[in-house]
Design an enzyme around this catalytic site. Structure first.
Site, mmCIF file in Angstrom:
data_model
loop_
_atom_site.group_PDB
_atom_site.id
_atom_site.type_symbol
_atom_site.label_atom_id
_atom_site.label_comp_id
_atom_site.label_asym_id
_atom_site.label_seq_id
_atom_site.Cartn_x
_atom_site.Cartn_y
_atom_site.Cartn_z
ATOM 1 N N ALA A 16 -20.412 -3.496 -5.928
ATOM 2 C CA ALA A 16 -21.338 -2.788 -5.043
ATOM 3 C C ALA A 16 -20.959 -2.998 -3.583
ATOM 4 O O ALA A 16 -21.810 -2.968 -2.703
ATOM 5 C CB ALA A 16 -22.775 -3.257 -5.297
ATOM 6 N N SER A 64 0.826 -1.211 0.000
ATOM 7 C CA SER A 64 0.000 0.000 0.000
ATOM 8 C C SER A 64 0.861 1.263 0.000
ATOM 9 O O SER A 64 1.895 1.336 0.665
ATOM 10 C CB SER A 64 -0.905 0.011 1.233
ATOM 11 O OG SER A 64 -1.566 1.252 1.352
ATOM 12 N N TYR A 117 -5.684 1.319 -7.299
ATOM 13 C CA TYR A 117 -4.556 2.231 -7.550
ATOM 14 C C TYR A 117 -3.194 1.569 -7.415
ATOM 15 O O TYR A 117 -2.176 2.213 -7.641
ATOM 16 C CB TYR A 117 -4.634 3.462 -6.635
ATOM 17 C CG TYR A 117 -4.190 3.246 -5.210
ATOM 18 C CD1 TYR A 117 -2.874 3.526 -4.821
ATOM 19 C CD2 TYR A 117 -5.059 2.778 -4.240
ATOM 20 C CE1 TYR A 117 -2.450 3.340 -3.518
ATOM 21 C CE2 TYR A 117 -4.651 2.601 -2.935
ATOM 22 C CZ TYR A 117 -3.344 2.881 -2.585
ATOM 23 O OH TYR A 117 -2.934 2.689 -1.290
ATOM 24 N N ASN A 151 -14.211 4.111 5.705
ATOM 25 C CA ASN A 151 -12.802 3.911 5.334
ATOM 26 C C ASN A 151 -11.848 4.665 6.264
ATOM 27 O O ASN A 151 -10.641 4.559 6.122
ATOM 28 C CB ASN A 151 -12.543 4.316 3.872
ATOM 29 C CG ASN A 151 -12.409 5.816 3.704
ATOM 30 O OD1 ASN A 151 -13.055 6.605 4.390
ATOM 31 N ND2 ASN A 151 -11.568 6.232 2.771
ATOM 32 N N ASP A 180 -13.908 8.226 0.785
ATOM 33 C CA ASP A 180 -13.854 7.708 -0.578
ATOM 34 C C ASP A 180 -14.749 8.511 -1.519
ATOM 35 O O ASP A 180 -14.434 8.685 -2.694
ATOM 36 C CB ASP A 180 -14.282 6.239 -0.617
ATOM 37 C CG ASP A 180 -13.213 5.294 -0.096
ATOM 38 O OD1 ASP A 180 -12.016 5.616 -0.235
ATOM 39 O OD2 ASP A 180 -13.573 4.234 0.436
ATOM 40 N N THR A 200 -9.749 -0.693 4.723
ATOM 41 C CA THR A 200 -9.901 -1.009 3.301
ATOM 42 C C THR A 200 -10.466 -2.417 3.136
ATOM 43 O O THR A 200 -10.857 -3.072 4.113
ATOM 44 C CB THR A 200 -8.558 -0.811 2.558
ATOM 45 O OG1 THR A 200 -8.797 -0.869 1.154
ATOM 46 C CG2 THR A 200 -7.524 -1.852 2.939
ATOM 47 N N GLY A 208 -17.960 -1.994 -0.392
ATOM 48 C CA GLY A 208 -17.656 -0.773 0.335
ATOM 49 C C GLY A 208 -17.180 0.352 -0.564
ATOM 50 O O GLY A 208 -17.694 1.477 -0.507
ATOM 51 N N LYS A 238 -14.653 -2.587 5.083
ATOM 52 C CA LYS A 238 -15.286 -1.269 5.153
ATOM 53 C C LYS A 238 -16.723 -1.309 5.664
ATOM 54 O O LYS A 238 -17.205 -0.316 6.232
ATOM 55 C CB LYS A 238 -15.254 -0.598 3.775
ATOM 56 C CG LYS A 238 -13.864 -0.199 3.317
ATOM 57 C CD LYS A 238 -13.916 0.498 1.972
ATOM 58 C CE LYS A 238 -12.513 0.855 1.493
ATOM 59 N NZ LYS A 238 -12.528 1.593 0.227
#
Length: 291
Positions: free
Chosen positions: A135, A18, A230, A95, A110, A70, A137, A74
């Site tokens: 659909a 991360s 990401y 989050n 988010d 995460t 978190g 969530k």
């Protein structure tokens, strides 16, 4: 006197690579803060997602100032918090958890993170018909943001139809009947032919979940594609979409803007999102791809 030392963390699955620790700590360094961001990986600990409540309690007892949450925790974390900010309550997803006077308060950054990234990266994208994969978190936050940005209709497609139906119901209560609908994966060919854009909000494409979330032949140049993943910044979906001429948005901007909002909640200080956008571009080139 304002604090100048903070201990925060991230709870999730497969979060070793991360970029959140570096994003937060770099901005804190520039502001002259002592700021330690720890990873609390349920895979490394060998505990199920349902253990998130125990982990939140432990972090509070150990003196953490707050936590990011995460995938896949969530929604599970909500039952273990003392209070929810209005947006987190409306979404049913958290989050960011801030510890205040011994209480754990849930937030969701988010929504604002995705909205800011979309407005910056796809400012002229048409929003009449949007298809969203996922659909959970992150999906709840992104669908909320997409409708807030002015989408006329979002069609939710999820491997768990009941989860998509529950989110659509929540969105319609908030934005108005008919703004959100559901479909099954078999409907995607027809849906994407008519759609303006595709939002991807599942874990597919992360280092631990490589691949495409849908058949590549369903993409076409008239479709914009927005990614939530990401790490890596360029997922297989984005690479495929760009190769056929789609306008595309990576998940880096959402990661930065939601991190900036979380930093503000943890510290009460104003982060510099422009510097943080430069950070993520640099980190993406120098840190091995992961989540």
């Amino acid at each position: 006197m304002a604090k100048d030392s903070y201990l925060v963390g991230l709870i999730g699955s497969g979060i070793g690579p991360s970029l959140s620790p570096a994003l937060h700590e770099r901005e804190a360094d520039r502001q002259g803060l002592r700021y330690l961001y720890r990873l609390i990986d349920i895979d490394t600990l060998g505990v199920p997602p349902e253990a998130v409540g125990d982990l939140v309690r432990a972090a509070r007892d150990l003196g953490f100032d707050g936590l990011n949450i995460t995938h896949p925790c969530k929604q599970l974390v909500i039952g273990h918090l003392d209070a929810l900010a209005p947006q987190a309550e409306a979404l049913g997803a958290v989050n960011t958890v801030v510890f205040e006077d011994g209480r754990a308060v849930g937030h969701n950054t988010d929504v604002t993170g995705f909205a800011a990234s979309f407005a910056r990266g796809l400012p002229d994208a048409p929003l009449e018909q949007v298809v969203q994969l996922g659909a959970g978190g992150a999906g709840a936050a992104v669908a909320h943001a997409t409708l807030t940005l002015g989408a006329e209709r979002v069609t939710l497609v999820d491997a768990q139809p009941e989860r998509a139906a529950a989110l659509a119901g929540s969105l319609n209560r908030h934005f108005g009947e008919g703004r959100a609908t559901t479909a099954i994966p078999a409907d995607l060919p027809g849906l994407l032919k008519r759609a303006d854009g595709l939002v991807h909000a599942t874990p597919t494409g992360m280092a631990a979940h490589p691949g495409l979330p849908l058949p590549a032949e369903l993409l076409h140049p008239g479709l914009w594609v927005a990614e939530v993943v990401y790490r890596p910044l360029e997922t297989e979906l984005l690479r495929t979409a760009r190769a056929i001429g789609c306008a595309a948005l990576d998940g880096g901007g959402m990661a930065v803007f939601q991190a900036a909002d979380a930093f503000r909640l943890f510290t009460g200080r104003e982060p510099d999102s422009v510097r943080m956008l430069a950070d993520i571009a640099e980190l993406a080139d120098t840190v091995p791809a992961g989540k």
